[in-house]
Design a protein around this motif. Structure first.
Motif, PDB file in Angstrom:
ATOM      1  N   ASP A 145       0.814  -1.224   0.000  1.00  0.00           N
ATOM      2  CA  ASP A 145       0.000   0.000   0.000  1.00  0.00           C
ATOM      3  C   ASP A 145       0.848   1.275   0.000  1.00  0.00           C
ATOM      4  O   ASP A 145       0.322   2.383   0.061  1.00  0.00           O
ATOM      5  CB  ASP A 145      -0.946   0.006   1.211  1.00  0.00           C
ATOM      6  CG  ASP A 145      -0.214  -0.007   2.548  1.00  0.00           C
ATOM      7  OD1 ASP A 145       1.025   0.170   2.568  1.00  0.00           O
ATOM      8  OD2 ASP A 145      -0.877  -0.199   3.586  1.00  0.00           O
ATOM      9  N   GLY A 146       2.190   1.122  -0.048  1.00  0.00           N
ATOM     10  CA  GLY A 146       3.082   2.273  -0.120  1.00  0.00           C
ATOM     11  C   GLY A 146       3.609   2.752   1.214  1.00  0.00           C
ATOM     12  O   GLY A 146       4.508   3.596   1.257  1.00  0.00           O
ATOM     13  N   ASN A 147       3.076   2.245   2.307  1.00  0.00           N
ATOM     14  CA  ASN A 147       3.539   2.633   3.631  1.00  0.00           C
ATOM     15  C   ASN A 147       4.748   1.799   4.046  1.00  0.00           C
ATOM     16  O   ASN A 147       4.890   0.651   3.630  1.00  0.00           O
ATOM     17  CB  ASN A 147       2.418   2.457   4.663  1.00  0.00           C
ATOM     18  CG  ASN A 147       1.260   3.404   4.416  1.00  0.00           C
ATOM     19  OD1 ASN A 147       1.475   4.582   4.130  1.00  0.00           O
ATOM     20  ND2 ASN A 147       0.037   2.899   4.504  1.00  0.00           N
ATOM     21  N   GLU A 148       5.593   2.384   4.880  1.00  0.00           N
ATOM     22  CA  GLU A 148       6.763   1.666   5.362  1.00  0.00           C
ATOM     23  C   GLU A 148       6.439   0.875   6.626  1.00  0.00           C
ATOM     24  O   GLU A 148       5.550   1.241   7.398  1.00  0.00           O
ATOM     25  CB  GLU A 148       7.918   2.635   5.656  1.00  0.00           C
ATOM     26  CG  GLU A 148       8.631   3.127   4.412  1.00  0.00           C
ATOM     27  CD  GLU A 148       9.953   3.805   4.739  1.00  0.00           C
ATOM     28  OE1 GLU A 148      10.163   4.188   5.909  1.00  0.00           O
ATOM     29  OE2 GLU A 148      10.775   3.944   3.814  1.00  0.00           O
ATOM     30  N   LYS A 149       7.181  -0.208   6.808  1.00  0.00           N
ATOM     31  CA  LYS A 149       7.035  -1.007   8.033  1.00  0.00           C
ATOM     32  C   LYS A 149       8.387  -1.579   8.399  1.00  0.00           C
ATOM     33  O   LYS A 149       9.147  -2.010   7.526  1.00  0.00           O
ATOM     34  CB  LYS A 149       6.024  -2.142   7.850  1.00  0.00           C
ATOM     35  CG  LYS A 149       5.889  -3.026   9.093  1.00  0.00           C
ATOM     36  CD  LYS A 149       4.791  -4.049   8.972  1.00  0.00           C
ATOM     37  CE  LYS A 149       4.693  -4.889  10.246  1.00  0.00           C
ATOM     38  NZ  LYS A 149       3.577  -5.842  10.211  1.00  0.00           N
ATOM     39  N   ILE A 150       8.674  -1.580   9.708  1.00  0.00           N
ATOM     40  CA  ILE A 150       9.898  -2.207  10.218  1.00  0.00           C
ATOM     41  C   ILE A 150       9.513  -3.476  10.960  1.00  0.00           C
ATOM     42  O   ILE A 150       8.668  -3.445  11.855  1.00  0.00           O
ATOM     43  CB  ILE A 150      10.669  -1.250  11.147  1.00  0.00           C
ATOM     44  CG1 ILE A 150      11.209  -0.064  10.346  1.00  0.00           C
ATOM     45  CG2 ILE A 150      11.807  -1.976  11.849  1.00  0.00           C
ATOM     46  CD1 ILE A 150      11.932   0.968  11.187  1.00  0.00           C
ATOM     47  N   TYR A 151      10.127  -4.579  10.574  1.00  0.00           N
ATOM     48  CA  TYR A 151       9.861  -5.854  11.224  1.00  0.00           C
ATOM     49  C   TYR A 151      10.823  -6.068  12.380  1.00  0.00           C
ATOM     50  O   TYR A 151      12.032  -5.965  12.223  1.00  0.00           O
ATOM     51  CB  TYR A 151      10.009  -7.015  10.229  1.00  0.00           C
ATOM     52  CG  TYR A 151       8.764  -7.287   9.426  1.00  0.00           C
ATOM     53  CD1 TYR A 151       7.768  -8.120   9.907  1.00  0.00           C
ATOM     54  CD2 TYR A 151       8.571  -6.681   8.189  1.00  0.00           C
ATOM     55  CE1 TYR A 151       6.622  -8.364   9.170  1.00  0.00           C
ATOM     56  CE2 TYR A 151       7.437  -6.919   7.450  1.00  0.00           C
ATOM     57  CZ  TYR A 151       6.456  -7.765   7.946  1.00  0.00           C
ATOM     58  OH  TYR A 151       5.325  -7.994   7.213  1.00  0.00           O
ATOM     59  N   PHE A 233       1.706 -20.829  -4.429  1.00  0.00           N
ATOM     60  CA  PHE A 233       2.405 -19.866  -3.585  1.00  0.00           C
ATOM     61  C   PHE A 233       2.246 -20.278  -2.132  1.00  0.00           C
ATOM     62  O   PHE A 233       1.327 -21.017  -1.769  1.00  0.00           O
ATOM     63  CB  PHE A 233       1.926 -18.429  -3.819  1.00  0.00           C
ATOM     64  CG  PHE A 233       0.568 -18.109  -3.237  1.00  0.00           C
ATOM     65  CD1 PHE A 233       0.441 -17.441  -2.030  1.00  0.00           C
ATOM     66  CD2 PHE A 233      -0.598 -18.442  -3.920  1.00  0.00           C
ATOM     67  CE1 PHE A 233      -0.801 -17.125  -1.507  1.00  0.00           C
ATOM     68  CE2 PHE A 233      -1.844 -18.127  -3.418  1.00  0.00           C
ATOM     69  CZ  PHE A 233      -1.952 -17.470  -2.201  1.00  0.00           C
ATOM     70  N   LEU A 234       3.189 -19.844  -1.306  1.00  0.00           N
ATOM     71  CA  LEU A 234       3.167 -20.143   0.123  1.00  0.00           C
ATOM     72  C   LEU A 234       2.724 -18.896   0.864  1.00  0.00           C
ATOM     73  O   LEU A 234       3.375 -17.852   0.775  1.00  0.00           O
ATOM     74  CB  LEU A 234       4.545 -20.596   0.610  1.00  0.00           C
ATOM     75  CG  LEU A 234       5.181 -21.768  -0.153  1.00  0.00           C
ATOM     76  CD1 LEU A 234       6.497 -22.164   0.502  1.00  0.00           C
ATOM     77  CD2 LEU A 234       4.250 -22.963  -0.210  1.00  0.00           C
ATOM     78  N   ALA A 235       1.642 -18.990   1.589  1.00  0.00           N
ATOM     79  CA  ALA A 235       1.065 -17.835   2.276  1.00  0.00           C
ATOM     80  C   ALA A 235       1.428 -17.891   3.758  1.00  0.00           C
ATOM     81  O   ALA A 235       0.995 -18.790   4.468  1.00  0.00           O
ATOM     82  CB  ALA A 235      -0.454 -17.831   2.108  1.00  0.00           C
ATOM     83  N   GLY A 236       2.239 -16.950   4.215  1.00  0.00           N
ATOM     84  CA  GLY A 236       2.623 -16.904   5.625  1.00  0.00           C
ATOM     85  C   GLY A 236       1.773 -15.905   6.387  1.00  0.00           C
ATOM     86  O   GLY A 236       1.237 -14.959   5.816  1.00  0.00           O
ATOM     87  N   THR A 237       1.648 -16.101   7.699  1.00  0.00           N
ATOM     88  CA  THR A 237       0.863 -15.185   8.520  1.00  0.00           C
ATOM     89  C   THR A 237       1.750 -14.191   9.262  1.00  0.00           C
ATOM     90  O   THR A 237       1.437 -13.015   9.364  1.00  0.00           O
ATOM     91  CB  THR A 237       0.013 -15.958   9.544  1.00  0.00           C
ATOM     92  OG1 THR A 237       0.873 -16.856  10.274  1.00  0.00           O
ATOM     93  CG2 THR A 237      -1.060 -16.776   8.847  1.00  0.00           C
ATOM     94  N   GLY A 238       2.885 -14.666   9.801  1.00  0.00           N
ATOM     95  CA  GLY A 238       3.731 -13.802  10.621  1.00  0.00           C
ATOM     96  C   GLY A 238       4.286 -12.610   9.871  1.00  0.00           C
ATOM     97  O   GLY A 238       4.367 -11.509  10.408  1.00  0.00           O
ATOM     98  N   ALA A 239       4.690 -12.829   8.628  1.00  0.00           N
ATOM     99  CA  ALA A 239       5.288 -11.753   7.833  1.00  0.00           C
ATOM    100  C   ALA A 239       4.469 -11.531   6.565  1.00  0.00           C
ATOM    101  O   ALA A 239       5.010 -11.315   5.492  1.00  0.00           O
ATOM    102  CB  ALA A 239       6.733 -12.104   7.489  1.00  0.00           C
ATOM    103  N   TRP A 240       3.157 -11.551   6.700  1.00  0.00           N
ATOM    104  CA  TRP A 240       2.298 -11.581   5.517  1.00  0.00           C
ATOM    105  C   TRP A 240       2.418 -10.324   4.658  1.00  0.00           C
ATOM    106  O   TRP A 240       2.290 -10.383   3.434  1.00  0.00           O
ATOM    107  CB  TRP A 240       0.846 -11.829   5.904  1.00  0.00           C
ATOM    108  CG  TRP A 240       0.195 -10.750   6.711  1.00  0.00           C
ATOM    109  CD1 TRP A 240       0.288 -10.580   8.050  1.00  0.00           C
ATOM    110  CD2 TRP A 240      -0.655  -9.718   6.237  1.00  0.00           C
ATOM    111  NE1 TRP A 240      -0.437  -9.486   8.449  1.00  0.00           N
ATOM    112  CE2 TRP A 240      -1.041  -8.938   7.354  1.00  0.00           C
ATOM    113  CE3 TRP A 240      -1.136  -9.353   4.985  1.00  0.00           C
ATOM    114  CZ2 TRP A 240      -1.867  -7.836   7.254  1.00  0.00           C
ATOM    115  CZ3 TRP A 240      -1.975  -8.250   4.878  1.00  0.00           C
ATOM    116  CH2 TRP A 240      -2.331  -7.512   6.003  1.00  0.00           C
TER     117      TRP A 240
END
Length: 399
Positions: A145-151, A233-240
């Motif tokens: 969506d264009g927003n930044e995120k830090i994991y 495809f493999l769909a993950g939840t933690g780092a979706w």
């Protein structure tokens, strides 16, 4: 060569899987102790292999285990590093007793002072599976969506215990960093500026674990259509958000009449979509089950907006299934565009939709890539190649 390989988890995430594969390869000719803190799986990936393992912070003595728990609780309540202090004391005692040639970290939460202290007596190799060692967070991404995120940014109070600058500036710290991708090497060097050695060493995989199975039989085993063009495809939840499965659903909206089936392994509960072509299959863990999943697909899609050197790409290619991969992180280093796979813009559903349509219309060419896909991994990413490259790094450091 005597090596201690340290991993936070024994299995279950990309970093720990890479660590366990290295241990498996090293054990064939070298003395290895595999140390881990958390037991993340009931799958015994070392079955049939004579390997030494040790779970740090767990013993057969219930009183000692109780002490570990108390120290852990105190650390959380007081925002101190007392639990890491205790675990380091135990780990360092073990190191002194076995006197390895190399300590090889895959993921660790020891402090910069503790890592430096270890390295002054025994050279340390740190394989980076994310950006933590230099940036004190796992990944910094721009989401779909264009927003930044830090994991997983490091907690503020922990910054006084792990400071990358203090480790890099410590001239006595004998630490060599080995990112698995050139992308992460380049990103790390921006912070490192030549202070410590950084060498790219690709992750490896046992080419006997993954191999092509008969496609129709594989599809029958996982109960999907035996004829339709199949995208996996493999769909993950933690780092979706980082794994970016949303771009696949957005692309499917642009090609509503394309007669394909899309198999999703893992959880897609984060996404609300209506498309009968998407078949949800849940999580898959065992190697034998993964072989069937990869072999059942015509193309494996990995749409991550950022990834280092994902194991899934190697697994798919070894099973003879070409990869439709995002032009992000280390993924382009694994795919020979047009030969073992194709690259697309992970922020563009239109680009992905066009690539899927192209592959659907060029189905015969897609089917003929199996041998090329497998050979590409054998040539560059095999377990033997990985071990040889690490031994070369070890010998250079020891000398």
């Amino acid at each position: 060569m005597k090596v201690v390989v340290f991993s936070e988890n024994n299995y279950g995430c990309g970093a720990s899987i890479a660590a366990s594969r290295l241990v498996k390869g090293l054990t064939k000719e070298h003395e290895v102790l595999f140390v881990y803190e958390k037991n993340k799986t009931k799958i015994n990936q070392f079955k049939g292999i004579n390997i030494n393992t040790w779970q740090l912070g767990e013993t057969q003595n219930r009183w000692k285990n109780a002490i570990y728990r108390v120290f852990y609780m105190i650390a959380r309540l007081t925002s101190t590093n007392i639990d890491r202090w205790l675990l380091f004391k135990i780990f360092n005692k073990k190191i002194k007793s076995i006197q390895p040639d190399i300590i090889h970290f895959h993921n660790t939460y020891f402090t910069h002072e503790q890592i430096a202290a270890l390295s002054e007596k025994t050279p340390v190799v740190w394989t980076m599976h994310d950006q933590f060692a230099f940036y004190i967070y796992n990944y910094k991404i721009t989401k779909f969506d264009g927003n930044e995120k830090i994991y997983c940014p490091i907690q503020e109070w922990r910054k006084r215990f792990y400071n990358p600058e203090k480790l890099l500036n410590n001239c006595n710290a004998n630490v060599t960093f080995t990112p698995p991708s050139q992308w992460l090497v380049d990103l790390s060097e921006k912070r490192n500026a030549g202070r410590k050695a950084i060498k790219v060493v690709h992750n490896g995989i046992d080419t006997n674990d993954f191999y092509p199975l008969e496609k129709h039989q594989s599809r029958k085993s996982i109960s999907i259509d035996a004829v339709k063009f199949t995208l996996l495809f493999l769909a993950g939840t933690g780092a979706w958000e980082r794994k970016n499965s949303i771009v696949i659903f957005e692309a499917l909206k642009l090609i509503p009449d394309l007669d394909i089936q899309v198999v999703a392994i893992g959880s897609v509960s984060k996404f609300k979509f209506e498309d009968s072509r998407v078949i949800k299959k849940g999580a898959v863990y065992s190697i034998s089950a993964l072989r069937e999943v990869y072999s059942s697909a015509d193309v494996f899609c990995i749409p991550s907006v950022l990834d280092n050197l994902p194991n899934t790409v190697l697994e798919s290619l070894l099973c003879g299934t070409p990869v439709l991969g995002a032009k992000a992180g280390g993924i382009p280093e694994m795919i020979d565009d047009g030969n073992t796979g194709w690259l697309f813009d992970p922020y563009s559903p239109r680009d992905l939709a066009d690539k899927i349509t192209m592959l659907y219309n060029d189905f015969e060419n897609v089917k003929n890539k199996s041998e090329t896909c497998r050979s590409s991994v054998i040539d560059k990413f095999s377990e033997g190649t990985m071990v040889k490259n690490y031994i070369k790094v070890y010998n250079e450091i020891v000398r």
